[in-house]
Enzyme design. Structure first.
Site, PDB file in Angstrom:
ATOM      1  N   LYS A 272      -2.241   4.146  -4.592  1.00  0.00           N
ATOM      2  CA  LYS A 272      -1.424   5.360  -4.588  1.00  0.00           C
ATOM      3  C   LYS A 272      -2.042   6.490  -3.786  1.00  0.00           C
ATOM      4  O   LYS A 272      -1.334   7.275  -3.169  1.00  0.00           O
ATOM      5  CB  LYS A 272      -1.183   5.833  -6.030  1.00  0.00           C
ATOM      6  CG  LYS A 272      -0.280   4.895  -6.834  1.00  0.00           C
ATOM      7  CD  LYS A 272       0.008   5.460  -8.213  1.00  0.00           C
ATOM      8  CE  LYS A 272       0.964   4.548  -8.983  1.00  0.00           C
ATOM      9  NZ  LYS A 272       1.261   5.085 -10.333  1.00  0.00           N
TER      10      LYS A 272
ATOM     11  N   ASP B  20       0.831  -1.203   0.000  1.00  0.00           N
ATOM     12  CA  ASP B  20       0.000   0.000   0.000  1.00  0.00           C
ATOM     13  C   ASP B  20       0.865   1.252   0.000  1.00  0.00           C
ATOM     14  O   ASP B  20       2.044   1.226   0.372  1.00  0.00           O
ATOM     15  CB  ASP B  20      -0.894   0.026   1.239  1.00  0.00           C
ATOM     16  CG  ASP B  20      -2.169  -0.794   1.049  1.00  0.00           C
ATOM     17  OD1 ASP B  20      -2.458  -1.180  -0.097  1.00  0.00           O
ATOM     18  OD2 ASP B  20      -2.856  -1.052   2.048  1.00  0.00           O
TER      19      ASP B  20
END
Length: 394
Positions: A214, A192
């Site tokens: 993102k 992540d």
């Protein structure tokens, strides 16, 4: 001298002696699955507990001829040199390896200092100096626990699996040692945006790194696609680590990913992490609970929810909002409109635990303007409640 590991599962091991040294060695033998017979007129408390649990058998007498019958290995730790020498001589005659606790120089075998990390076992021998071996063992144990040694497998596992790792609030040093070790063993890392990405630099060059997101509402992979990647790579026999920020089960969709793995029949484990909802305020000097100020905490993912403000405004204690900076003014107004005192302290902590950490403190009435003036931005943790004022104290 020749190093060798022995499989003692179900094999007879005789422990002559009933004191603390014998107890420590017997515990390890039991852990290794040995069939242990203790020969001693009396035993210490730890050994008595093993006897009482049925883990070992006890011949309550002095050592006698024939006690080594059917033994694969013998330990002697009576503290009586003559007895230990006799046991060692009998073992030699019977061609059974014997470990003498009293004199390593006269022993035919030695017990190393051992440390284990998962399926890795390291045994250390240091020229008959047990304290030196123990210190070396402890140093190696730290390196194993922190993933600082090359732990990655080079033989494919019988079956792949997934490990969800909570990476903590941002600082790479705040990941757990178990999480760090899982990373060191990974073949694939699905990462992540808010995970401790500096740890990726330590991966082997051929470890596959897959970007899972993102920014809020702009993920490179949807949740369904992430689930599919985890399952597909694990079914291909890969060791997959899903590296997440904070804790997988605190607003991290970890439960959904575990469910997907379970439904697909993929082995999955979870390594908890330090959630930013608690750790980031703490790093800024804000305890989310504090005697006389707050006895409870409510945590809310602010960027993708429609909060029920009448309820939240009436709650006692501390309110923690994650990723709520773009709506900070609206949230503050909503809380005041539903009864929260406009003078309630508010703190916004940006980039918590990282070098760029910055805290902005105000009230529900002032925090939005202060945030605009200081160009406050996500990632940030917002703390609403009397404890927020402690940022200026602690």
């Amino acid at each position: 001298m020749h190093g060798l590991f022995l499989d003692l599962r179900g094999r007879r091991v005789v422990m002559v002696g009933g004191g603390p040294v014998a107890a420590r060695r017997t515990v390890r033998l039991v852990e290794d699955g040995a069939d242990v017979l203790v020969v001693a007129p009396a035993v210490c408390e730890d050994l008595a507990a093993l006897v009482g649990s049925g883990a070992v058998r006890w011949a309550q007498r002095d050592y006698a001829d024939g006690d080594l019958a059917e033994a694969w290995l013998v330990h002697t730790a009576t503290g009586v040199r003559e007895t230990d020498a006799r046991v060692a001589a009998d073992a030699e005659a019977a061609r059974v390896w014997c470990v003498r606790a009293d004199d390593a120089a006269l022993s035919a075998a030695w017990s190393p200092a051992v440390t284990r990390a998962g399926d890795v076992t390291v045994a250390v021998s240091a020229g008959g100096d047990p304290r030196r071996a123990a210190r070396l063992r402890s140093a190696i144990a730290v390196l194993l626990d922190t993933g600082s040694l090359p732990l990655r497998h080079h033989r494919a596992p019988a079956a792949g699996g997934v490990t969800l790792v909570g990476g903590g609030p941002g600082d790479p040093g705040l990941i757990t040692t178990k999480g760090r070790r899982a990373l060191a063993e990974a073949d694939v890392v699905v990462v992540d945006r808010l995970a401790p990405r500096a740890l990726l630099d330590d991966l082997d060059p051929d470890v596959e790194v897959i970007e899972a997101g993102k920014a809020p509402h702009a993920h490179t992979l949807t949740q369904a696609e992430i689930n599919a990647v985890l399952v597909e790579r694990a079914r291909a026999g890969r060791r997959v680590v899903r590296l997440k920020g904070g804790d997988p089960y605190v607003l991290g969709r970890g439960g959904e990913e575990v469910q997907a793995c379970v439904a697909a029949g993929v082995p999955v484990t979870v390594v908890p992490g330090v959630t930013s909802a608690i750790a980031v305020p703490g790093a800024a000097g804000i305890p989310v609970t504090h005697r006389g100020l707050s006895r409870q905490v409510t945590i809310l993912s602010a960027h993708d929810s429609t909060p029920h403000w009448p309820t939240l405004a009436q709650l006692d204690g501390t309110l923690v909002l994650l990723m709520g900076v773009p709506r900070l003014g609206a949230y503050a107004d909503a809380l005041v409109a539903h009864g929260r005192d406009a003078a309630t302290p508010v703190a916004v902590v940006e980039n918590g635990t990282l070098p760029g950490q910055r805290t902005t403190v105000g009230t529900l009435a002032t925090i939005a303007d202060l945030a605009v003036a200081r160009a406050v931005a996500n990632p940030a943790v917002i703390v609403v409640g009397d404890v927020a004022a402690l940022a200026d104290v602690l």
